[in-house]
Scaffold this motif. Sequence first.
Motif, PDB file in Angstrom:
ATOM      1  N   UNK A 100      16.078 112.589  66.696  1.00  0.00           N
ATOM      2  CA  UNK A 100      16.410 111.640  67.770  1.00  0.00           C
ATOM      3  C   UNK A 100      15.823 112.090  69.092  1.00  0.00           C
ATOM      4  N   UNK A 101      16.021 113.344  69.457  1.00  0.00           N
ATOM      5  CA  UNK A 101      15.566 113.820  70.766  1.00  0.00           C
ATOM      6  C   UNK A 101      14.043 113.914  70.844  1.00  0.00           C
ATOM      7  N   UNK A 102      13.392 114.208  69.708  1.00  0.00           N
ATOM      8  CA  UNK A 102      11.930 114.268  69.718  1.00  0.00           C
ATOM      9  C   UNK A 102      11.335 112.890  70.002  1.00  0.00           C
ATOM     10  N   UNK A 103      11.948 111.857  69.469  1.00  0.00           N
ATOM     11  CA  UNK A 103      11.446 110.502  69.658  1.00  0.00           C
ATOM     12  C   UNK A 103      11.957 109.888  70.958  1.00  0.00           C
ATOM     13  N   UNK A 104      13.151 110.315  71.377  1.00  0.00           N
ATOM     14  CA  UNK A 104      13.802 109.716  72.547  1.00  0.00           C
ATOM     15  C   UNK A 104      14.259 110.802  73.524  1.00  0.00           C
ATOM     16  N   UNK A 105      13.335 111.491  74.177  1.00  0.00           N
ATOM     17  CA  UNK A 105      13.761 112.557  75.104  1.00  0.00           C
ATOM     18  C   UNK A 105      14.599 112.038  76.262  1.00  0.00           C
ATOM     19  N   UNK A 106      14.467 110.747  76.575  1.00  0.00           N
ATOM     20  CA  UNK A 106      15.261 110.151  77.652  1.00  0.00           C
ATOM     21  C   UNK A 106      16.414 109.310  77.090  1.00  0.00           C
ATOM     22  N   UNK A 107      16.753 109.503  75.824  1.00  0.00           N
ATOM     23  CA  UNK A 107      17.840 108.746  75.218  1.00  0.00           C
ATOM     24  C   UNK A 107      19.197 109.238  75.669  1.00  0.00           C
ATOM     25  N   UNK A 108      20.217 108.569  75.183  1.00  0.00           N
ATOM     26  CA  UNK A 108      21.601 108.897  75.515  1.00  0.00           C
ATOM     27  C   UNK A 108      22.341 109.340  74.256  1.00  0.00           C
ATOM     28  N   UNK A 109      23.330 110.189  74.452  1.00  0.00           N
ATOM     29  CA  UNK A 109      24.168 110.633  73.351  1.00  0.00           C
ATOM     30  C   UNK A 109      25.630 110.466  73.748  1.00  0.00           C
ATOM     31  N   UNK A 110      26.442 110.011  72.815  1.00  0.00           N
ATOM     32  CA  UNK A 110      27.860 109.844  73.105  1.00  0.00           C
ATOM     33  C   UNK A 110      28.490 111.188  73.435  1.00  0.00           C
ATOM     34  N   UNK A 111      29.249 111.209  74.503  1.00  0.00           N
ATOM     35  CA  UNK A 111      29.914 112.438  74.936  1.00  0.00           C
ATOM     36  C   UNK A 111      31.111 112.737  74.048  1.00  0.00           C
ATOM     37  N   UNK A 112      31.539 113.982  74.056  1.00  0.00           N
ATOM     38  CA  UNK A 112      32.688 114.372  73.236  1.00  0.00           C
ATOM     39  C   UNK A 112      33.941 113.622  73.685  1.00  0.00           C
ATOM     40  N   UNK A 113      34.650 112.987  72.750  1.00  0.00           N
ATOM     41  CA  UNK A 113      35.878 112.265  73.116  1.00  0.00           C
ATOM     42  C   UNK A 113      36.963 113.229  73.594  1.00  0.00           C
ATOM     43  N   UNK A 114      37.918 112.677  74.296  1.00  0.00           N
ATOM     44  CA  UNK A 114      38.991 113.500  74.861  1.00  0.00           C
ATOM     45  C   UNK A 114      40.183 113.652  73.942  1.00  0.00           C
ATOM     46  N   UNK A 115      39.939 113.882  72.670  1.00  0.00           N
ATOM     47  CA  UNK A 115      41.010 114.099  71.698  1.00  0.00           C
ATOM     48  C   UNK A 115      41.017 115.563  71.265  1.00  0.00           C
ATOM     49  N   UNK A 116      42.145 116.004  70.767  1.00  0.00           N
ATOM     50  CA  UNK A 116      42.266 117.369  70.264  1.00  0.00           C
ATOM     51  C   UNK A 116      41.840 117.400  68.801  1.00  0.00           C
ATOM     52  N   UNK A 117      40.544 117.498  68.577  1.00  0.00           N
ATOM     53  CA  UNK A 117      39.983 117.543  67.241  1.00  0.00           C
ATOM     54  C   UNK A 117      39.004 118.701  67.145  1.00  0.00           C
TER      55      UNK A 117
END
Length: 320
Positions: free
Chosen positions: A187-204
Amino acid sequence: MLKRLLLSAAVLLPWPVLAGPADWKREWPKTDFSQSLITDWQQIRSGGVPKDGIPALDRPQFLEAGKDRRLKPREPVITLEIEGAAPRAYPLRYLTWHEIVNDEVAGVPVAVTYCPLCNSAVTFDRRTKAGVLSFGVTGKLRYSDMVMYDRETQSWWQQALGTGIVGEMSGQRLASLPSWVESWEEFTARNPDGLVMAQPGYNRSYGRNPYRGYDTSDWPFLYDGAPPPHGLSPLDRVVRVGSRAWPLTRLAREGEIREAGLMLSWRAGQASALDSRTLAGGRDIGSVRVRDQAGLDVPHDVMFAFAFHAFWPDGNWMLK
């Protein structure tokens, strides 16, 4: 082994396995059980958690891909690329614990879904004739696949199919959108300016695999259907496009397949999310892309063979 790993994931609680509408009505007072595609209610079983016991995510936060310090190169992510928006990655380290993400991308309301027990990762358009729906997890399984529900009508939906199966929305279909599972490195190689979902605020324990060893088990959890044909093991992966299924072993061996107006390709480098103690440490199962003759991405799913056979009993097995 399977019971132990599910207990460790806190997904096996003292909850009735077999029940029916009379029992469920207490928990689902607004669901219309008189409307249903289900002919045998024993097909639906409790997965061990109540409604929303696995919490779906809404309006997730994102960060620039280059700023993420949690994901490892081989970790699997669901990639969604919609024109007019930066490509987005939804890591399975989060989807494993939440199973549904209600998001909006370039004005399109989407539901990014993942059922670990079927290894089914499908992205749906949340727009329907009844309006835009948002989805949660019922805690129920049918043929070991997650049963979702929409919060607006409290109808139940089969995740692998994107079809309403109980309630007002019975028989309605969600449109599938092209998305695919690949490694974070891809993903990052193809989309260096892409977005990634941040870690949710749950206790997991994000990054830990609560289904350790599942995809090498002999039999799926709470699955009471028939095994797949043609000598395939129930937890062999297949690439499903519509009602066709290509064994992943065949695609990995050939690298590229051109059939039925499609081009399926495989490349090494993605870790299994259902193998080792951590998602990043899983054995290499590779990544799949499916495109049409114009080179456009096609909705597909890399799921277990038992699930394809259960939901597409008359489907075409593309064996050679």
